[in-house]
Motif scaffolding. Sequence first.
Motif, PDB file in Angstrom:
ATOM      1  N   MET A  59      36.095  14.221 -45.893  1.00 15.74           N
ATOM      2  CA  MET A  59      36.310  15.769 -45.586  1.00 15.74           C
ATOM      3  C   MET A  59      37.827  16.269 -46.163  1.00 15.74           C
ATOM      4  O   MET A  59      38.063  17.296 -46.651  1.00 15.74           O
ATOM      5  CB  MET A  59      36.049  16.169 -44.186  1.00 15.74           C
ATOM      6  CG  MET A  59      36.387  17.644 -43.964  1.00 15.74           C
ATOM      7  SD  MET A  59      35.476  18.802 -44.961  1.00 15.74           S
ATOM      8  CE  MET A  59      34.075  18.992 -43.667  1.00 15.74           C
ATOM      9  N   SER A  60      38.780  15.284 -45.856  1.00 20.04           N
ATOM     10  CA  SER A  60      40.055  15.669 -46.153  1.00 20.04           C
ATOM     11  C   SER A  60      40.320  15.721 -47.837  1.00 20.04           C
ATOM     12  O   SER A  60      40.916  16.376 -48.377  1.00 20.04           O
ATOM     13  CB  SER A  60      41.013  14.479 -45.644  1.00 20.04           C
ATOM     14  OG  SER A  60      41.269  14.409 -44.363  1.00 20.04           O
ATOM     15  N   SER A  61      39.219  14.720 -48.464  1.00 17.95           N
ATOM     16  CA  SER A  61      39.382  14.668 -49.826  1.00 17.95           C
ATOM     17  C   SER A  61      38.733  16.112 -50.277  1.00 17.95           C
ATOM     18  O   SER A  61      39.555  16.773 -51.412  1.00 17.95           O
ATOM     19  CB  SER A  61      38.820  13.558 -50.441  1.00 17.95           C
ATOM     20  OG  SER A  61      39.694  12.244 -50.097  1.00 17.95           O
TER      21      SER A  61
ATOM     22  N   PRO B  49      35.917  11.558 -41.762  1.00 15.58           N
ATOM     23  CA  PRO B  49      37.012  12.334 -41.844  1.00 15.58           C
ATOM     24  C   PRO B  49      37.685  12.124 -43.280  1.00 15.58           C
ATOM     25  O   PRO B  49      38.228  13.352 -43.628  1.00 15.58           O
ATOM     26  CB  PRO B  49      37.776  12.227 -40.798  1.00 15.58           C
ATOM     27  CG  PRO B  49      36.723  11.115 -39.886  1.00 15.58           C
ATOM     28  CD  PRO B  49      35.738  10.429 -40.808  1.00 15.58           C
ATOM     29  N   GLN B  50      37.877  11.283 -43.626  1.00 11.90           N
ATOM     30  CA  GLN B  50      38.813  11.056 -44.576  1.00 11.90           C
ATOM     31  C   GLN B  50      38.076  11.734 -46.033  1.00 11.90           C
ATOM     32  O   GLN B  50      38.760  12.278 -46.925  1.00 11.90           O
ATOM     33  CB  GLN B  50      39.255   9.709 -45.003  1.00 11.90           C
ATOM     34  CG  GLN B  50      38.249   8.675 -45.372  1.00 11.90           C
ATOM     35  CD  GLN B  50      37.648   7.854 -43.977  1.00 11.90           C
ATOM     36  OE1 GLN B  50      37.388   8.503 -43.019  1.00 11.90           O
ATOM     37  NE2 GLN B  50      37.711   6.432 -44.339  1.00 11.90           N
TER      38      GLN B  50
ATOM     39  N   PRO C  23      32.104  16.868 -40.482  1.00 14.52           N
ATOM     40  CA  PRO C  23      32.790  15.568 -40.403  1.00 14.52           C
ATOM     41  C   PRO C  23      32.424  14.977 -39.259  1.00 14.52           C
ATOM     42  O   PRO C  23      32.221  15.621 -38.011  1.00 14.52           O
ATOM     43  CB  PRO C  23      34.163  15.740 -40.700  1.00 14.52           C
ATOM     44  CG  PRO C  23      34.218  17.237 -40.120  1.00 14.52           C
ATOM     45  CD  PRO C  23      32.999  17.854 -40.426  1.00 14.52           C
TER      46      PRO C  23
ATOM     47  N   LYS D 185      38.585  19.106 -49.048  1.00 14.83           N
ATOM     48  CA  LYS D 185      39.518  20.388 -48.647  1.00 14.83           C
ATOM     49  C   LYS D 185      40.629  20.138 -49.630  1.00 14.83           C
ATOM     50  O   LYS D 185      41.069  21.328 -49.986  1.00 14.83           O
ATOM     51  CB  LYS D 185      40.062  20.163 -47.326  1.00 14.83           C
ATOM     52  CG  LYS D 185      38.900  20.207 -46.250  1.00 14.83           C
ATOM     53  CD  LYS D 185      38.193  21.719 -46.327  1.00 14.83           C
ATOM     54  CE  LYS D 185      37.374  22.078 -45.146  1.00 14.83           C
ATOM     55  NZ  LYS D 185      36.681  23.396 -45.293  1.00 14.83           N
ATOM     56  N   GLN D 186      41.143  18.997 -50.039  1.00 16.77           N
ATOM     57  CA  GLN D 186      42.286  18.940 -50.972  1.00 16.77           C
ATOM     58  C   GLN D 186      41.809  19.469 -52.462  1.00 16.77           C
ATOM     59  O   GLN D 186      42.350  20.464 -52.995  1.00 16.77           O
ATOM     60  CB  GLN D 186      42.723  17.682 -51.179  1.00 16.77           C
ATOM     61  CG  GLN D 186      43.957  17.430 -52.241  1.00 16.77           C
ATOM     62  CD  GLN D 186      45.020  18.167 -51.829  1.00 16.77           C
ATOM     63  OE1 GLN D 186      45.338  18.213 -50.806  1.00 16.77           O
ATOM     64  NE2 GLN D 186      45.964  18.716 -52.604  1.00 16.77           N
TER      65      GLN D 186
ATOM     66  N   GLU E 147      39.452  21.965 -52.807  1.00  9.84           N
ATOM     67  CA  GLU E 147      39.396  23.259 -52.583  1.00  9.84           C
ATOM     68  C   GLU E 147      40.649  23.894 -52.613  1.00  9.84           C
ATOM     69  O   GLU E 147      41.002  24.934 -53.157  1.00  9.84           O
ATOM     70  CB  GLU E 147      38.705  23.638 -51.129  1.00  9.84           C
ATOM     71  CG  GLU E 147      37.160  23.310 -51.293  1.00  9.84           C
ATOM     72  CD  GLU E 147      36.538  23.926 -49.976  1.00  9.84           C
ATOM     73  OE1 GLU E 147      35.434  24.458 -50.104  1.00  9.84           O
ATOM     74  OE2 GLU E 147      37.028  23.401 -48.927  1.00  9.84           O
ATOM     75  N   ARG E 148      41.795  23.114 -52.073  1.00 11.25           N
ATOM     76  CA  ARG E 148      43.104  23.830 -52.011  1.00 11.25           C
ATOM     77  C   ARG E 148      43.845  23.618 -53.447  1.00 11.25           C
ATOM     78  O   ARG E 148      44.385  24.770 -53.802  1.00 11.25           O
ATOM     79  CB  ARG E 148      44.125  22.965 -51.337  1.00 11.25           C
ATOM     80  CG  ARG E 148      43.912  23.140 -49.793  1.00 11.25           C
ATOM     81  CD  ARG E 148      45.144  22.701 -48.834  1.00 11.25           C
ATOM     82  NE  ARG E 148      44.989  21.197 -48.910  1.00 11.25           N
ATOM     83  CZ  ARG E 148      44.307  20.443 -48.104  1.00 11.25           C
ATOM     84  NH1 ARG E 148      43.718  20.893 -47.132  1.00 11.25           N
ATOM     85  NH2 ARG E 148      44.382  19.193 -48.180  1.00 11.25           N
TER      86      ARG E 148
ATOM     87  N   GLU F 191      37.810  11.926 -35.845  1.00 15.83           N
ATOM     88  CA  GLU F 191      38.833  10.631 -36.054  1.00 15.83           C
ATOM     89  C   GLU F 191      38.522   9.587 -35.391  1.00 15.83           C
ATOM     90  O   GLU F 191      38.450   8.513 -35.760  1.00 15.83           O
ATOM     91  CB  GLU F 191      40.193  11.371 -35.996  1.00 15.83           C
ATOM     92  CG  GLU F 191      40.626  12.246 -37.003  1.00 15.83           C
ATOM     93  CD  GLU F 191      40.694  11.497 -38.549  1.00 15.83           C
ATOM     94  OE1 GLU F 191      40.510  10.369 -38.674  1.00 15.83           O
ATOM     95  OE2 GLU F 191      40.787  12.539 -39.606  1.00 15.83           O
TER      96      GLU F 191
END
Length: 458
Positions: free
Chosen positions: A318-320, A315-316, A230, A322-323, A325-326, A233
């Motif tokens: 990558m956040s999506s 960055p946002q 990513p 990772k979510q 994956e969680r 920020e």
Amino acid sequence: MYRRVAIIGGGAAAAALLSELLDRQPPQPLHLDWYTGGGTPARGVAYGTRSDRHLLNVRAASMSMFVARPQGFLEFAQRGDHSISGTDFLPRRLYGDYLEAEVNRALTRAREAGHDVRVLPFAADAVVPESDGVTVIHGEENTHVDAAVLAIGSLPPQPLAGVSDAALESGLYVTEPWSFLASAKPDPRPRKVVLIGLGLTAVDVLLELSALWPNATFEAISRHGLLPEPHLESASAPADDSGELIEAMRDAPDIRAWIRLLREAVAQSADWRTVIDSLRPHTPSLWALLPPAERSRFLRHARWAWERVRHRMAPQVMSSLKQLEREGRLHRRRGRLQAVNVVDGKLHLDVRLPHGKGVHTMDADLVVQTIGLNTDVRRTQHPLVRQLATNGHITPDPLGLGCAATTEGRLQHNGHTWQHFYAIGTLLRGTLWESTAIPEIRQQARNLADRLLAPQVA
């Protein structure tokens, strides 16, 4: 100057060149034939998406279409939303709107200036470069122009080896993800989707399908099982011009030496991204220094690592991911696709695992091939490029990176250079390497427009 020019291709590179030519004030009117290939002119595949989930991977302030107007895209975006900042990663849909607006503006100015521009909503069937110009053929019409420019972007993707005819005919194995996404509809049914490849195309497919199909799970397979890196920020800039690093790389055009030098530079930097970004203006000249054997070594061993740090995501985004994956909806796996067949109405995949761990088998309701840009002229099914290669009018890059060409974009054939036949963008990757993103394409468009409109062309 060339007075009659054909531009072949309907994407951002073609739009940038058309606009650069029409924004000038040449002493004589131009005649431009723009073969857009159908679809919406200027948007192409890259900016044809209508989904706001698909974001640019470059900040807004760096995405102008024109070198001379560096804030062009940002100003366009802020007219619709004053809260937008130059550091934002905006939807590619909005960038497509910007390209369309710039082309329409250029066409309006062209009419006022007396230029003759034909926007032809079809592809050229054949192109024949000659000593005094280029003949462009469509149907029964043969048009002789002073110069022609190939601006066709990446080539249509081809199925990977090992994918059976039955898998392709089933419609469950997707080789062209963008046309598939354009027609995808919301669906609550559970299903298992496998992605082959983990670059930025895979990222876009994951974002869209995970939203449209809330009960789908995804398994992504690639050689190393890693997502693109990513962006930070906040925007960052190189601490210096990396002059010492560049000179050291020039003195040792060897992939192993370059990797060592880069690791040393990264170790001394506050963030590795500043080192990678400092190389960008120098990449074409560094690439030109590499002997063919070293280029081949880079493609085999280091390309995957370079692509994931060079072509980063917002960055946002990558956040999506990772979510996902969680939530257990996205799993990444290392491996190489060996075979895909149809078994009992589903796709059956054989994936060779790394380090001699054997072959893993799995079933999937859908497989999407997301391996990135296709630039291999030697094996393409693109009708025009096949015609040019078959007739010896272009020479394929020996490593599958587009066409042989000069650094100015003049296409080559059998060791000779055409004086009136050019390329811009992705097809020049073998010559320039860095030749697919807007910052490079806009500079190519500016330089090529200068060349086409020069009083004398060498």
